[in-house]
Design a protein around this motif. Sequence first.
Motif, short mmCIF file in Angstrom:
data_model
loop_
_atom_site.label_atom_id
_atom_site.label_comp_id
_atom_site.label_asym_id
_atom_site.label_seq_id
_atom_site.Cartn_x
_atom_site.Cartn_y
_atom_site.Cartn_z
N CYS A 205 -9.71 -4.26 -2.18
CA CYS A 205 -9.57 -3.64 -0.41
C CYS A 205 -11.15 -4.08 -0.03
CB CYS A 205 -8.64 -2.45 -0.26
SG CYS A 205 -7.65 -2.63 -0.24
N SER B 100 4.89 6.19 -1.69
CA SER B 100 5.02 7.30 -1.35
C SER B 100 3.25 6.73 -0.81
CB SER B 100 5.24 8.67 -1.87
OG SER B 100 6.30 8.52 -2.47
N GLU B 101 2.07 6.48 -1.57
CA GLU B 101 0.71 7.10 -1.63
C GLU B 101 0.31 5.34 -0.93
OE1 GLU B 101 -0.89 10.00 -1.89
OE2 GLU B 101 0.82 10.63 -2.73
N LEU B 102 0.95 4.31 -1.06
CA LEU B 102 -0.12 3.06 -1.08
C LEU B 102 0.50 2.48 0.02
CD1 LEU B 102 -1.05 2.31 -5.13
CD2 LEU B 102 -2.55 3.17 -2.85
N THR B 103 1.23 3.24 0.37
CA THR B 103 2.64 1.84 1.32
C THR B 103 1.50 1.24 2.81
OG1 THR B 103 3.14 4.03 2.30
CG2 THR B 103 4.38 2.75 1.85
N ASP B 104 0.74 1.95 3.65
CA ASP B 104 -0.31 1.25 4.23
C ASP B 104 -0.89 0.69 3.64
OD1 ASP B 104 1.14 3.01 5.96
OD2 ASP B 104 -0.33 3.85 6.86
N PHE B 105 -2.00 0.71 3.03
CA PHE B 105 -3.00 0.78 2.29
C PHE B 105 -2.55 -1.13 1.97
CE2 PHE B 105 -6.80 0.48 -0.53
CZ PHE B 105 -7.69 0.83 0.72
N VAL C 108 -5.98 1.59 -9.52
CA VAL C 108 -6.14 2.43 -8.43
C VAL C 108 -7.86 1.69 -8.48
CG1 VAL C 108 -7.53 4.78 -7.43
CG2 VAL C 108 -5.34 4.82 -8.19
N LEU D 102 -6.77 -1.81 -7.33
CA LEU D 102 -6.60 -2.30 -5.78
C LEU D 102 -7.64 -2.00 -5.22
CD1 LEU D 102 -3.35 -0.07 -6.17
CD2 LEU D 102 -3.60 -2.67 -5.44
N THR D 103 -8.88 -0.61 -5.47
CA THR D 103 -10.31 -0.84 -4.56
C THR D 103 -10.91 -1.60 -4.14
OG1 THR D 103 -9.62 1.94 -5.35
CG2 THR D 103 -11.25 1.17 -4.00
N LEU E 16 5.29 6.65 -6.32
CA LEU E 16 3.61 7.23 -6.41
C LEU E 16 3.36 6.01 -5.82
CD1 LEU E 16 0.80 8.30 -8.70
CD2 LEU E 16 0.75 6.36 -6.97
N ILE F 160 -3.25 13.58 -7.64
CA ILE F 160 -2.03 13.15 -7.22
C ILE F 160 -1.36 12.28 -8.49
CG2 ILE F 160 -1.26 10.21 -5.92
CD1 ILE F 160 -3.45 10.59 -4.10
#
Lengths: 104, 104
Positions: A86, A40-45, A79, A82-83, A37, A15
């Motif tokens: 979550c 596109s890659e983190l919207t839902d999360f 990342v 963010l992880t 990035l 990615i």
Amino acid sequence: MPTQLETAMDTLIKIFHHYSGKEGDKYKLNKGELKQLLQSELTDFLACQKDPQLVDKIMKDLDTNKDNEVDFNEYVVLVAALTVACNDFFEEQLRKRGKLKDSK
Amino acid sequence: MPTQLETAMDTLIKIFHHYSGKEGDKYKLNKGELKQLLQSELTDFLACQKDPQLVDKIMKDLDTNKDNEVDFNEYVVLVAALTVACNDFFEEQLRKRGKLKDSK
């Protein structure tokens, strides 16, 4: 056959290079690439995050990098942060569920 | 539909809890659980590493934690360090390939 963890790590690498390779230094994300990035890659999360300012805060932190570029190491820190956020949310839900079970 | 990056982050969380939930504190990996996770989830990936001592070194670092337990944050640091190491190798290959192309 790669394991699930290996596949996940491989995905993180792919990615980054998908976006970093778009323009300028192929091994770094400029502001536009980073924004793409994230969007596109983190919207839902990010939608499930309790702190709606999280990305803005992290982008601001990354901005201290004087050349306005994000290398792979900085991306991994992003990342990872963010992880962890979550996971905190996930563990909180598990603990709540455990307490509900105990109180039954 | 989750994105590829979201799926990868979700996998990191699920793998940790799969092993941390086996015994003792459900939210931490003890030495046995950490060893199981490394052996089951990182075998192939580590095989391509140039430094065969990498896991030993990281485990030693994690051992400074006095309760011999690895929480999610420490696990993410481990995964991040390994991903950075693999990316370094990947970028080196890309650069070599680029140079070969340029010299043709």
